[in-house]
Design an enzyme around this catalytic site. Structure first.
Site, PDB file in Angstrom:
ATOM      1  N   CYS A 207      -2.130  -3.323   6.641  1.00 52.13           N
ATOM      2  CA  CYS A 207      -1.266  -2.552   7.609  1.00 52.13           C
ATOM      3  C   CYS A 207      -1.849  -1.112   6.759  1.00 52.13           C
ATOM      4  O   CYS A 207      -2.030  -0.731   5.862  1.00 52.13           O
ATOM      5  CB  CYS A 207       0.061  -2.770   7.679  1.00 52.13           C
ATOM      6  SG  CYS A 207       0.900  -2.555   6.239  1.00 52.13           S
ATOM      7  N   PRO A 208      -1.674   0.205   7.761  1.00 56.94           N
ATOM      8  CA  PRO A 208      -1.813   1.389   7.507  1.00 56.94           C
ATOM      9  C   PRO A 208      -0.737   1.785   6.501  1.00 56.94           C
ATOM     10  O   PRO A 208       0.531   1.390   6.785  1.00 56.94           O
ATOM     11  CB  PRO A 208      -2.211   2.089   8.702  1.00 56.94           C
ATOM     12  CG  PRO A 208      -1.484   1.318   9.674  1.00 56.94           C
ATOM     13  CD  PRO A 208      -1.471  -0.079   9.351  1.00 56.94           C
ATOM     14  N   THR A 234      -5.528  -4.520  -0.528  1.00 52.76           N
ATOM     15  CA  THR A 234      -6.865  -3.917  -0.143  1.00 52.76           C
ATOM     16  C   THR A 234      -6.736  -2.593   0.821  1.00 52.76           C
ATOM     17  O   THR A 234      -7.654  -2.251   1.414  1.00 52.76           O
ATOM     18  CB  THR A 234      -7.931  -4.900   0.290  1.00 52.76           C
ATOM     19  OG1 THR A 234      -7.400  -5.589   1.290  1.00 52.76           O
ATOM     20  CG2 THR A 234      -8.270  -5.644  -0.576  1.00 52.76           C
ATOM     21  N   ARG A 236      -3.951   0.121   1.261  1.00 46.47           N
ATOM     22  CA  ARG A 236      -3.609   1.640   0.471  1.00 46.47           C
ATOM     23  C   ARG A 236      -2.610   1.461  -0.486  1.00 46.47           C
ATOM     24  O   ARG A 236      -1.611   0.763  -0.401  1.00 46.47           O
ATOM     25  CB  ARG A 236      -2.965   2.663   1.497  1.00 46.47           C
ATOM     26  CG  ARG A 236      -4.139   3.258   2.563  1.00 46.47           C
ATOM     27  CD  ARG A 236      -4.983   4.111   1.946  1.00 46.47           C
ATOM     28  NE  ARG A 236      -6.121   4.701   2.863  1.00 46.47           N
ATOM     29  CZ  ARG A 236      -7.286   4.031   3.300  1.00 46.47           C
ATOM     30  NH1 ARG A 236      -7.567   2.884   2.516  1.00 46.47           N
ATOM     31  NH2 ARG A 236      -8.226   4.688   4.073  1.00 46.47           N
ATOM     32  N   ASP A 260      -7.351  -3.392  -4.947  1.00 43.01           N
ATOM     33  CA  ASP A 260      -8.268  -2.603  -4.741  1.00 43.01           C
ATOM     34  C   ASP A 260      -8.012  -0.934  -4.317  1.00 43.01           C
ATOM     35  O   ASP A 260      -8.964  -0.252  -4.432  1.00 43.01           O
ATOM     36  CB  ASP A 260      -8.996  -3.287  -3.396  1.00 43.01           C
ATOM     37  CG  ASP A 260     -10.389  -2.450  -3.285  1.00 43.01           C
ATOM     38  OD1 ASP A 260     -11.239  -2.223  -4.375  1.00 43.01           O
ATOM     39  OD2 ASP A 260     -10.869  -1.698  -1.976  1.00 43.01           O
ATOM     40  N   GLU A 265      -4.715   6.799  -7.173  1.00 45.80           N
ATOM     41  CA  GLU A 265      -6.136   6.470  -7.387  1.00 45.80           C
ATOM     42  C   GLU A 265      -6.849   7.678  -7.357  1.00 45.80           C
ATOM     43  O   GLU A 265      -8.194   7.655  -7.656  1.00 45.80           O
ATOM     44  CB  GLU A 265      -6.593   5.372  -6.477  1.00 45.80           C
ATOM     45  CG  GLU A 265      -6.786   5.825  -4.942  1.00 45.80           C
ATOM     46  CD  GLU A 265      -7.183   4.970  -3.883  1.00 45.80           C
ATOM     47  OE1 GLU A 265      -7.020   3.668  -4.181  1.00 45.80           O
ATOM     48  OE2 GLU A 265      -8.275   5.276  -3.141  1.00 45.80           O
ATOM     49  N   HIS A 297     -11.354   0.750  -5.325  1.00 45.26           N
ATOM     50  CA  HIS A 297     -11.516   0.915  -3.846  1.00 45.26           C
ATOM     51  C   HIS A 297     -12.816   0.631  -3.334  1.00 45.26           C
ATOM     52  O   HIS A 297     -13.622   1.434  -2.912  1.00 45.26           O
ATOM     53  CB  HIS A 297     -11.196   2.341  -3.470  1.00 45.26           C
ATOM     54  CG  HIS A 297     -10.773   2.635  -2.114  1.00 45.26           C
ATOM     55  ND1 HIS A 297      -9.488   3.330  -1.944  1.00 45.26           N
ATOM     56  CD2 HIS A 297     -11.129   2.028  -0.937  1.00 45.26           C
ATOM     57  CE1 HIS A 297      -9.594   3.456  -0.319  1.00 45.26           C
ATOM     58  NE2 HIS A 297     -10.153   2.640   0.078  1.00 45.26           N
TER      59      HIS A 297
HETATM   60  P1  NAI Z   1      -6.133  -1.640  12.397  1.00 49.43           P
HETATM   61  O1  NAI Z   1      -5.825  -0.147  12.879  1.00 49.43           O
HETATM   62  O2  NAI Z   1      -7.027  -2.607  13.081  1.00 49.43           O
HETATM   63  O3  NAI Z   1      -4.865  -2.638  12.089  1.00 49.43           O
HETATM   64  C1  NAI Z   1      -3.768  -2.149  11.435  1.00 49.43           C
HETATM   65  C2  NAI Z   1      -2.644  -3.048  12.052  1.00 49.43           C
HETATM   66  O4  NAI Z   1      -1.525  -2.814  11.165  1.00 49.43           O
HETATM   67  C3  NAI Z   1      -2.255  -2.732  13.398  1.00 49.43           C
HETATM   68  O5  NAI Z   1      -2.183  -4.194  14.073  1.00 49.43           O
HETATM   69  C4  NAI Z   1      -1.034  -2.540  13.348  1.00 49.43           C
HETATM   70  O6  NAI Z   1      -0.016  -2.781  14.294  1.00 49.43           O
HETATM   71  C5  NAI Z   1      -0.319  -2.765  12.075  1.00 49.43           C
HETATM   72  N1  NAI Z   1       0.641  -2.366  11.475  1.00 49.43           N
HETATM   73  C6  NAI Z   1       1.179  -0.865  11.512  1.00 49.43           C
HETATM   74  N2  NAI Z   1       2.326  -0.696  10.667  1.00 49.43           N
HETATM   75  C7  NAI Z   1       2.836  -1.793  10.291  1.00 49.43           C
HETATM   76  C8  NAI Z   1       3.789  -2.460   9.233  1.00 49.43           C
HETATM   77  N3  NAI Z   1       4.867  -1.529   8.785  1.00 49.43           N
HETATM   78  N4  NAI Z   1       3.637  -3.783   8.916  1.00 49.43           N
HETATM   79  C9  NAI Z   1       2.824  -4.608   9.308  1.00 49.43           C
HETATM   80  N5  NAI Z   1       1.841  -4.238  10.167  1.00 49.43           N
HETATM   81  C10 NAI Z   1       1.670  -3.074  10.693  1.00 49.43           C
HETATM   82  O7  NAI Z   1      -6.546  -1.171  10.811  1.00 49.43           O
HETATM   83  P2  NAI Z   1      -7.701  -1.993   9.985  1.00 49.43           P
HETATM   84  O8  NAI Z   1      -9.078  -1.433  10.455  1.00 49.43           O
HETATM   85  O9  NAI Z   1      -7.512  -3.482   9.943  1.00 49.43           O
HETATM   86  O10 NAI Z   1      -7.423  -1.490   8.617  1.00 49.43           O
HETATM   87  C11 NAI Z   1      -6.164  -1.787   7.825  1.00 49.43           C
HETATM   88  C12 NAI Z   1      -5.957  -0.697   6.429  1.00 49.43           C
HETATM   89  O11 NAI Z   1      -7.053  -1.240   5.677  1.00 49.43           O
HETATM   90  C13 NAI Z   1      -6.462   0.702   7.036  1.00 49.43           C
HETATM   91  O12 NAI Z   1      -5.340   1.422   7.301  1.00 49.43           O
HETATM   92  C14 NAI Z   1      -6.854   1.372   5.711  1.00 49.43           C
HETATM   93  O13 NAI Z   1      -5.585   1.708   4.752  1.00 49.43           O
HETATM   94  C15 NAI Z   1      -7.378  -0.114   4.820  1.00 49.43           C
HETATM   95  N6  NAI Z   1      -8.707  -0.013   4.390  1.00 49.43           N
HETATM   96  C16 NAI Z   1      -9.286  -0.313   3.026  1.00 49.43           C
HETATM   97  C17 NAI Z   1     -10.453  -0.170   2.811  1.00 49.43           C
HETATM   98  C18 NAI Z   1     -11.051  -0.362   1.571  1.00 49.43           C
HETATM   99  O14 NAI Z   1     -12.101  -0.251   0.939  1.00 49.43           O
HETATM  100  N7  NAI Z   1     -10.044  -0.876   0.738  1.00 49.43           N
HETATM  101  C19 NAI Z   1     -11.436  -0.127   3.927  1.00 49.43           C
HETATM  102  C20 NAI Z   1     -11.239   0.291   5.380  1.00 49.43           C
HETATM  103  C21 NAI Z   1      -9.440   0.295   5.655  1.00 49.43           C
END
Ligand code: NAI
Length: 332
Positions: A207-208, A234, A236, A260, A265, A297
């Site tokens: 989740c974000p 993985t 934040r 990750d 960080e 990361h």
């Molecule tokens: P997305 O926007 O497609 O999905 C996020 C989901 O989390 C949504 O379905 C939303 O309703 C849900 N959500 C929001 N608040 C929540 C909560 N409190 N509890 C549970 N679910 C909740 O985003 P995506 O593309 O799946 O990315 C998720 C996260 O992954 C990003 O926000 C980013 O922080 C992280 N990320 C990490 C990377 C890395 O290299 N380690 C790379 C890309 C993203």
């Protein structure tokens, strides 16, 4: 778009430069290794746009300085935007765009790689075998098949992770304030957080980071989890209260931890600090546990993802700098 528009790329790494140049060979790039901070913001002088990454600082004071320098557009070359004060950007008339989706499989595959590595202790086995030590003592794992995984967040990355773990024969418990059951495999079902914590052998965060999700995994949440749970983050760093997690490692509540991302960080990741003393004692404590695996990361870091990030970032920049509608613009 006027090719004279200059774009300053902060936190540039050699791979960023090569992928961005390939995606936008006609653009006027200025690549800087420095992160965007209050001390480096002046380096954007002369640019109409800045291109930034996860640990660049886009808080109010820096946005104000960017505006005074004439910067009108910000292109994030990442999905998360917790580092941007969006309300201030909008008030200042600075348009911000991100890369909402780029190969969610890249992050999902790294997440599952962490699960497998921790469970089967590949990080230890690698070193042992190189030392001619073929003992299996201490390398005992468990079958993921038949176990229960809890996925917190079922957006693009959560769904990609669910598909892989369904293939492993795991039971999937999911929590998301905006459920999307049609996007999940048959072994998945939505439950409340308390049930997910109680019944999961493995918990993975997708989740974000928002004010609501900050320190989602805190002492109270950990207390509800199974003894010896595997926790993977993985997403934040700020989703986890790191000190509470260290206590849970000491008490063996957490059996295996894969990170990750890390709350502090920005001072560490994406740099070679191998010749320096690391002052962050919380991070140093994490490194002392044999059942903790940390990567810097890198979950997004595949050729496919970098190529997509660069192409979408360049398309965003072209739209923004031409005054066109940008589908990936972040609205207030
Ligand atoms: P997305 O926007 O497609 O999905 C996020 C989901 O989390 C949504 O379905 C939303 O309703 C849900 N959500 C929001 N608040 C929540 C909560 N409190 N509890 C549970 N679910 C909740 O985003 P995506 O593309 O799946 O990315 C998720 C996260 O992954 C990003 O926000 C980013 O922080 C992280 N990320 C990490 C990377 C890395 O290299 N380690 C790379 C890309 C993203």
């Amino acid at each position: 778009m006027d090719s004279q528009f200059q774009i300053t790329v902060f936190s540039n790494q050699p791979y960023d430069e090569s992928f961005l140049r390939a995606a936008g060979p006609d653009l006027q790039w200025r690549f800087l290794p420095q992160p965007l901070t209050i001390d480096t913001v002046q380096l954007a002088t002369g640019s109409c746009a800045v291109c930034v990454f996860v640990n660049d600082d886009l808080s109010a004071a820096i946005l104000q300085q960017l505006q005074q320098l004439g910067v009108k557009y910000i292109a994030l070359r990442c999905a998360g935007f917790n580092n941007v004060d969006l309300a201030t950007a909008h008030r200042l008339g600075i348009r911000v765009a991100r890369v909402p989706a780029y190969s969610p499989e890249a992050v999902a595959e790294h997440c599952v790689a962490m699960m497998l590595c921790l469970n089967r202790k590949l990080h230890k086995a690698y070193n042992r075998v190189r030392d001619d030590n073929f003992s299996l003592q201490g390398l005992l794992g468990f079958n993921l098949h038949g176990k229960t995984v809890g996925l917190i967040g079922t957006g693009r990355i959560g769904q990609a992770t669910a598909r892989i773990l369904h293939g492993f024969g795991m039971q999937l418990l999911c929590f998301d304030p905006q459920p999307n059951p049609a996007a999940l495999p048959p072994s998945a079902r939505y439950v409340d957080l308390a049930t997910l914590y109680r019944d999961s052998d493995v918990i993975s965060l997708h989740c974000p980071l928002t004010p609501d999700s900050h320190h989602l995994v805190n002492q109270a949440a950990l207390a509800q989890m199974k003894n010896g749970v595997m926790l993977i983050n993985t997403s934040r760093g700020g989703l986890i209260d790191t000190k509470a997690v260290i206590d849970a490692l000491k008490s063996k509540k957490i059996g295996l931890l894969g990170l990750d991302v890390y709350e502090q960080e920005a001072d560490l990741f994406f740099k070679d600090l191998s010749e320096e003393m690391i002052a962050d004692e919380v991070f140093q404590r994490l490194l002392t546990f044999p059942n903790v695996l940390i990567t810097g990361h890198q979950a997004f870091f595949t050729q496919e993802a970098l190529s997509q990030i660069s192409q979408i970032t360049v398309a965003n920049l072209r739209a923004l700098c031409s005054g066109d509608v940008c589908a990936n613009e972040l609205k207030a």
